[in-house]
Design a protein around this motif. Structure first.
Motif, PDB file in Angstrom:
ATOM      1  N   UNK A   1      18.494  20.689  31.393  1.00 39.68           N
ATOM      2  CA  UNK A   1      19.646  21.393  30.841  1.00 39.68           C
ATOM      3  C   UNK A   1      20.304  20.655  29.704  1.00 39.68           C
ATOM      4  N   UNK A   2      20.053  19.349  29.594  1.00 45.13           N
ATOM      5  CA  UNK A   2      20.611  18.580  28.477  1.00 45.13           C
ATOM      6  C   UNK A   2      19.720  18.745  27.251  1.00 45.13           C
ATOM      7  N   UNK A   3      20.351  18.790  26.088  1.00 51.86           N
ATOM      8  CA  UNK A   3      19.621  18.920  24.834  1.00 51.86           C
ATOM      9  C   UNK A   3      19.514  17.561  24.155  1.00 51.86           C
ATOM     10  N   UNK A   4      18.333  17.253  23.640  1.00 58.85           N
ATOM     11  CA  UNK A   4      18.096  16.012  22.917  1.00 58.85           C
ATOM     12  C   UNK A   4      18.061  16.310  21.422  1.00 58.85           C
ATOM     13  N   UNK A   5      18.870  15.585  20.665  1.00 56.62           N
ATOM     14  CA  UNK A   5      18.895  15.721  19.211  1.00 56.62           C
ATOM     15  C   UNK A   5      18.534  14.386  18.584  1.00 56.62           C
ATOM     16  N   UNK A   6      17.484  14.393  17.794  1.00 51.22           N
ATOM     17  CA  UNK A   6      17.110  13.215  17.036  1.00 51.22           C
ATOM     18  C   UNK A   6      17.620  13.339  15.615  1.00 51.22           C
ATOM     19  N   UNK A   7      18.184  12.273  15.093  1.00 52.05           N
ATOM     20  CA  UNK A   7      18.671  12.249  13.708  1.00 52.05           C
ATOM     21  C   UNK A   7      17.670  11.464  12.875  1.00 52.05           C
ATOM     22  N   UNK A   8      16.883  12.163  12.082  1.00 54.24           N
ATOM     23  CA  UNK A   8      15.834  11.522  11.291  1.00 54.24           C
ATOM     24  C   UNK A   8      16.435  10.697  10.163  1.00 54.24           C
TER      25      UNK A   8
END
Length: 323
Positions: A208-215
């Motif tokens: 349910x958690x969203x993972x966001x990568x900052x390139x």
């Protein structure tokens, strides 16, 4: 699923690293923002690479290697931490760094020297040239009776990514103890392995958690991260498929990799003033700046906590101007 604890691993870091609420940041944005302090892992100036190296160097030791080759930019955190960990294990570190030799020794180059690493600068167009040079030097050492292990950029392999699957398991326990429900996990993405581990870890331990990568570079991380996560899932004998929308890549590259963005400086300074936490202008500063901008624009849905994974890199503050 295999138990992560059953995989060969060397205890290099001091874990668990701290996990706590950023009170001033949370008040400013009206959202609970937590930080996972992997910059405080107890090796050198800390950073995410140590979790990867615990698995990668365990494999190297099992294979009978006495020398470790790796690469990165001139101010590579991964290279410096590899040198530190190799020294602790009685292994020689050979760092083949992508860049021009200037004669200057600042930031991570100072640490490379302190840890006794052999450093070579190669002014190459691509990392394929660098890997070729690493293989050549490894062959030379082999002829002298040594065995080398070649670790790619950032330690970003499926096995290295397992270190960040374990990180999610670790802060899941910490969050449960604090009564925290996590909606979002955000970190810098420089080579993909850390974000891949966070992605698989979230699917296993934080559904349910969203993972966001900052390139922070222009690599195709939309492809790289899921592929590494799938490889880590194969090692752990578990499913890697997630739910639609549980992963996103955004970018804050600016003028280029390892080039500070002037617009990030106010966010770096604010966190230093408010919380006493240092961010570097190459990775964590760019990632944290983007996170703050997303909070300002209301782009992070839900009302659960946001976790920022601090991946280290403070040495770069002593090697470049923030802009």
């Amino acid at each position: 699923m295999k138990n992560i604890s059953d995989l060969p691993r060397l205890p290099l870091g001091l874990y668990p690293t701290p996990f706590y609420k950023l009170e001033s940041v949370s008040k400013r944005y009206g959202r609970d923002v937590y930080i996972k302090r992997d910059d405080l892992c107890g090796v050198a100036l800390g950073g995410n690479k140590v979790r990867k190296l615990e698995f990668l160097l365990a494999q190297a030791k099992a294979d009978g290697c006495d020398t470790v080759f790796t690469t990165g930019g001139v101010q590579s955190n991964h290279a410096a931490l590899t040198a530190a960990c190799a020294a602790r294990l009685g292994m020689k570190a050979v760092l083949v760094l992508k860049g021009r030799e200037t004669g200057e020794r600042r930031g991570n180059l100072v640490l490379d020297d302190l840890y006794g690493a052999e450093v070579h600068m190669v002014d190459a167009e691509s990392y394929e040239e660098i890997y070729g040079e690493m293989r050549r030097r490894s062959a030379e050492l082999a002829a002298q009776g040594h065995k080398g292990c070649l670790i790619p950029l950032g330690g970003s392999t499926p096995l290295g990514s397992v270190g960040y699957v374990n990180c999610v398991r670790e802060f899941t326990v910490q969050a449960m103890a604090a009564g925290v429900r996590i909606d979002h996990i955000v970190s810098a993405t420089g080579s993909g392995g850390t974000t891949a581990g966070l992605l698989l870890g979230a699917r296993l331990f934080q559904p349910g958690a969203k993972v966001t990568g900052v390139a922070v570079s222009g690599d195709p991380f939309d492809k790289i991260v899921p592929e590494l996560a799938a490889g880590a899932a194969e090692i752990l004998d578990c499913a890697s498929a997630g739910n639609p929308g549980d992963f996103e890549m955004v970018e804050n590259v600016g003028a280029g990799y390892a080039v500070p963005n002037p617009q990030d400086t106010s966010y770096i300074r604010a966190l230093a003033w408010d919380e006493g936490i240092l961010l570097d202008p190459v990775y964590t500063g760019k990632a944290y700046s983007k996170l703050c901008q997303m909070l300002e624009s209301g782009n992070l849905s839900g009302d659960g906590a946001v976790v920022f994974v601090h991946t280290g890199g403070a040495a770069a503050l002593f090697a470049m101007d923030l802009g």
